[in-house]
Write a protein that holds these residues in place. Structure first.
Motif, PDB file in Angstrom:
ATOM      1  N   TYR A   1     -11.643  15.284  26.341  1.00 12.82           N
ATOM      2  CA  TYR A   1     -11.200  15.327  24.952  1.00 12.82           C
ATOM      3  C   TYR A   1     -10.191  14.263  24.544  1.00 12.82           C
ATOM      4  N   GLU A   2      -9.164  14.082  25.342  1.00 12.63           N
ATOM      5  CA  GLU A   2      -8.020  13.298  24.899  1.00 12.63           C
ATOM      6  C   GLU A   2      -8.437  11.934  24.361  1.00 12.63           C
ATOM      7  N   GLY A   3      -8.135  11.689  23.095  1.00 11.56           N
ATOM      8  CA  GLY A   3      -8.403  10.403  22.472  1.00 11.56           C
ATOM      9  C   GLY A   3      -9.847  10.139  22.100  1.00 11.56           C
ATOM     10  N   ARG A   4     -10.709  11.157  22.160  1.00  5.00           N
ATOM     11  CA  ARG A   4     -12.128  10.931  21.917  1.00  5.00           C
ATOM     12  C   ARG A   4     -12.584  11.362  20.523  1.00  5.00           C
ATOM     13  N   GLY A   5     -11.674  11.880  19.705  1.00  2.03           N
ATOM     14  CA  GLY A   5     -12.036  12.254  18.342  1.00  2.03           C
ATOM     15  C   GLY A   5     -12.920  13.469  18.241  1.00  2.03           C
ATOM     16  N   LEU A   6     -12.843  14.363  19.231  1.00  2.00           N
ATOM     17  CA  LEU A   6     -13.612  15.605  19.182  1.00  2.00           C
ATOM     18  C   LEU A   6     -12.800  16.699  18.506  1.00  2.00           C
ATOM     19  N   CYS A   7     -13.485  17.583  17.821  1.00  2.00           N
ATOM     20  CA  CYS A   7     -12.821  18.691  17.146  1.00  2.00           C
ATOM     21  C   CYS A   7     -12.420  19.758  18.155  1.00  2.00           C
ATOM     22  N   VAL A   8     -11.174  20.202  18.058  1.00  2.00           N
ATOM     23  CA  VAL A   8     -10.677  21.252  18.943  1.00  2.00           C
ATOM     24  C   VAL A   8      -9.909  22.276  18.117  1.00  2.00           C
ATOM     25  N   LEU A   9      -9.872  23.493  18.635  1.00  2.00           N
ATOM     26  CA  LEU A   9      -9.097  24.564  18.034  1.00  2.00           C
ATOM     27  C   LEU A   9      -7.747  24.639  18.729  1.00  2.00           C
ATOM     28  N   ASP A  10      -6.687  24.374  17.982  1.00  2.00           N
ATOM     29  CA  ASP A  10      -5.341  24.459  18.559  1.00  2.00           C
ATOM     30  C   ASP A  10      -4.810  25.881  18.547  1.00  2.00           C
ATOM     31  N   GLY A  11      -5.272  26.692  17.609  1.00  2.00           N
ATOM     32  CA  GLY A  11      -4.810  28.065  17.557  1.00  2.00           C
ATOM     33  C   GLY A  11      -4.993  28.659  16.174  1.00  2.00           C
ATOM     34  N   VAL A  12      -4.402  29.812  15.991  1.00  2.00           N
ATOM     35  CA  VAL A  12      -4.486  30.549  14.728  1.00  2.00           C
ATOM     36  C   VAL A  12      -3.078  30.961  14.321  1.00  2.00           C
ATOM     37  N   ASP A  13      -2.742  30.736  13.070  1.00  2.00           N
ATOM     38  CA  ASP A  13      -1.420  31.057  12.542  1.00  2.00           C
ATOM     39  C   ASP A  13      -1.567  32.022  11.375  1.00  2.00           C
ATOM     40  N   ASN A  14      -1.257  33.287  11.616  1.00  2.00           N
ATOM     41  CA  ASN A  14      -1.405  34.322  10.599  1.00  2.00           C
ATOM     42  C   ASN A  14      -2.814  34.266   9.995  1.00  2.00           C
ATOM     43  N   TRP A  15      -3.804  34.226  10.859  1.00  2.00           N
ATOM     44  CA  TRP A  15      -5.231  34.207  10.557  1.00  2.00           C
ATOM     45  C   TRP A  15      -5.761  32.837  10.128  1.00  2.00           C
ATOM     46  N   GLU A  16      -4.906  31.875   9.864  1.00  2.00           N
ATOM     47  CA  GLU A  16      -5.394  30.546   9.465  1.00  2.00           C
ATOM     48  C   GLU A  16      -5.702  29.723  10.698  1.00  2.00           C
ATOM     49  N   ARG A  17      -6.955  29.319  10.828  1.00  2.00           N
ATOM     50  CA  ARG A  17      -7.393  28.596  12.018  1.00  2.00           C
ATOM     51  C   ARG A  17      -7.008  27.131  11.927  1.00  2.00           C
ATOM     52  N   ARG A  18      -6.484  26.582  13.023  1.00  2.00           N
ATOM     53  CA  ARG A  18      -5.960  25.220  13.054  1.00  2.00           C
ATOM     54  C   ARG A  18      -6.868  24.332  13.908  1.00  2.00           C
ATOM     55  N   TYR A  19      -7.621  23.480  13.247  1.00  2.00           N
ATOM     56  CA  TYR A  19      -8.499  22.529  13.942  1.00  2.00           C
ATOM     57  C   TYR A  19      -7.962  21.107  13.757  1.00  2.00           C
ATOM     58  N   ARG A  20      -8.255  20.258  14.731  1.00  2.00           N
ATOM     59  CA  ARG A  20      -7.904  18.845  14.626  1.00  2.00           C
ATOM     60  C   ARG A  20      -8.873  18.036  15.457  1.00  2.00           C
ATOM     61  N   LEU A  21      -8.830  16.724  15.273  1.00  2.00           N
ATOM     62  CA  LEU A  21      -9.637  15.814  16.067  1.00  2.00           C
ATOM     63  C   LEU A  21      -8.786  15.261  17.184  1.00  2.00           C
ATOM     64  N   SER A  22      -9.255  15.366  18.424  1.00  2.00           N
ATOM     65  CA  SER A  22      -8.451  14.987  19.588  1.00  2.00           C
ATOM     66  C   SER A  22      -8.183  13.482  19.636  1.00  2.00           C
TER      67      SER A  22
END
Length: 415
Positions: free
Chosen positions: A394-415
């Motif tokens: 993943y690291e530095g490859r621009g793949l979508c990952v789930l970092d976690g959930v904050d009060n039901w809001e899902r946090r996605y980002r590109l690695s």
């Protein structure tokens, strides 16, 4: 209004980062290795680390598909899934944003067990065929992930993956014949997901429901199309793949009804020639739900060295509950080139192989996240065992990952 040429211009698949060998699982469960290999035709399965889910896989499949394309040309995004992470917010909304697609597009999610992706595909195809697309394209994504079933008999047919298809009036991969589709539906309780945690069903009901559906949809196709030569009209046959061996049962049922007179040995040889080679990817991925039919299409084209532009393939899609569709496609002149460019063989080879204890730990950790309103995905794992998967994949490859959930809001980002 006359029907425009419509079909699949391009296809891509995201198989997940990890893989589990079925022989190793069989040995750990005290089961003969012949069961997954010879009874089910499953060699390995894809497995998601805890920072991958149906959303991240859908985004990664879409981003791989749209590489080198203009995302502004996409004005319809549909995601078919039976593994949605939210009862209201569709996966397609994350796909639209994270794949870089503009705001002037429709997006929605379709659900009908394993048929949901096909339902979305046909809705998109008819939009293209109507001409009201004004030359714009549709993105159809299928993404699913199995629940945890450690030690259960059906553990050998689980998995997960995502496929993405670009539909347009330039069907360089496959062209549809939308006026010939046959479909068949019947309410049945064969397999279902009644809660966010459970995935249940009845094996015999599912088996007979599938076989009843393939005959019903094929019969409707013949009625609508006027075609009766099931053997001669198609160069290949693709069937929905809950597990590989089920496709032979489907083929045998259809052939006995519409091309009778063959012995069991002859039926098996016919299946080997016209269908089995297409399972090359499904055998390595395990159960992929809405993606299964399209992975079999990719496998059929990849393995079909004698396929030529204009050759026809029959496709059967089935979703528990139930709905099914039988439809013809014509192979495009660049089909093998397009499938080769997706490099699914290379992606499958690049997966990190995990042990049975690692697999069990991942599944147990994921289960703790279900219905949990706030958490961070653990990218290190017990004793740092998962760190190698993160660093390598993943690291530095621009793949979508789930970092976690904050009060039901899902946090996605590109690695």
């Amino acid at each position: 209004m006359s029907m425009n040429t419509v079909g699949i211009e391009k296809i891509f698949a995201y198989p997940g980062a990890l893989t589990l060998d079925m022989v190793a699982l069989a040995e750990a469960r005290g089961v003969s290795p012949s069961h997954p290999l010879e009874d089910l035709w499953v060699e390995s399965r894809s497995l998601n680390p805890v920072w991958e889910d149906p959303v991240s896989m859908a985004v990664n499949a879409a981003r791989g598909l749209l590489e080198g394309e203009d995302p502004e040309q996409v004005e319809l995004v549909v995601v078919g899934t039976e593994s949605s992470v939210d009862y209201g917010k569709p996966i397609s909304s994350w796909v639209q944003r994270l794949a870089g697609i503009g705001p002037n597009c429709r997006n929605f999610e379709t659900k009908h067990a394993c048929y949901g992706g096909t339902g979305g595909l046909m809705a998109a195809a008819h939009w293209i065929a109507s001409g009201f697309n004004r030359g714009k394209k549709a993105l159809v994504v299928c993404s699913d992930q199995s629940r945890m079933h450690l030690g259960k008999p059906w553990e050998f047919v689980l998995g997960g993956a995502a496929t993405a298809m670009l539909l347009s009036d330039k069907p360089e991969l496959l062209e549809f014949e939308l006026d010939k589709n046959g479909y068949w539906t019947h309410e049945i309780s064969d397999t279902y997901r009644p809660t966010s945690r459970d995935e249940v069903g009845h094996a015999d009901t599912s088996l007979f429901g599938y076989l009843e559906a393939v005959e019903g949809a094929c019969e409707h196709f013949m009625e609508v199309s006027g075609e009766q030569d099931y053997d001669g009209n198609f160069a290949r046959h693709v069937y929905h793949v809950p597990f590989g061996a089920m496709t032979y049962r489907a083929h045998r049922a259809v052939m006995r009804r519409w091309a009778p007179g063959r012995s069991n040995k002859e039926l098996r040889a016919h299946f080997e020639r016209k269908s089995k080679a297409g399972l090359k990817y499904n055998r390595r991925l395990g159960g992929t739900y809405t993606s299964a039919t399209f992975l079999a299409l990719m496998g059929t084209i990849s393995a079909g060295e004698d396929l030529r532009g204009g050759d026809r393939i029959s496709v059967f899609s089935y979703g528990s509950g139930s709905c099914s569709e039988f439809y013809p496609v014509r192979v495009g002149d660049r089909a093998r080139e397009i499938v080769a460019a997706a490099d699914l063989d290379g992606q499958l080879d690049a997966r990190v192989r995990v042990s049975v204890p690692e697999y069990e730990a991942i599944e147990q950790a994921r289960a703790t996240y279900v219905d949990n309103p706030t958490y961070e995905t653990d990218k290190r794992g017990p004793d740092g065992a998962w760190a190698k998967h993160w660093d390598a994949r993943y690291e530095g490859r621009g793949l979508c990952v789930l970092d976690g959930v904050d009060n039901w809001e899902r946090r996605y980002r590109l690695s």
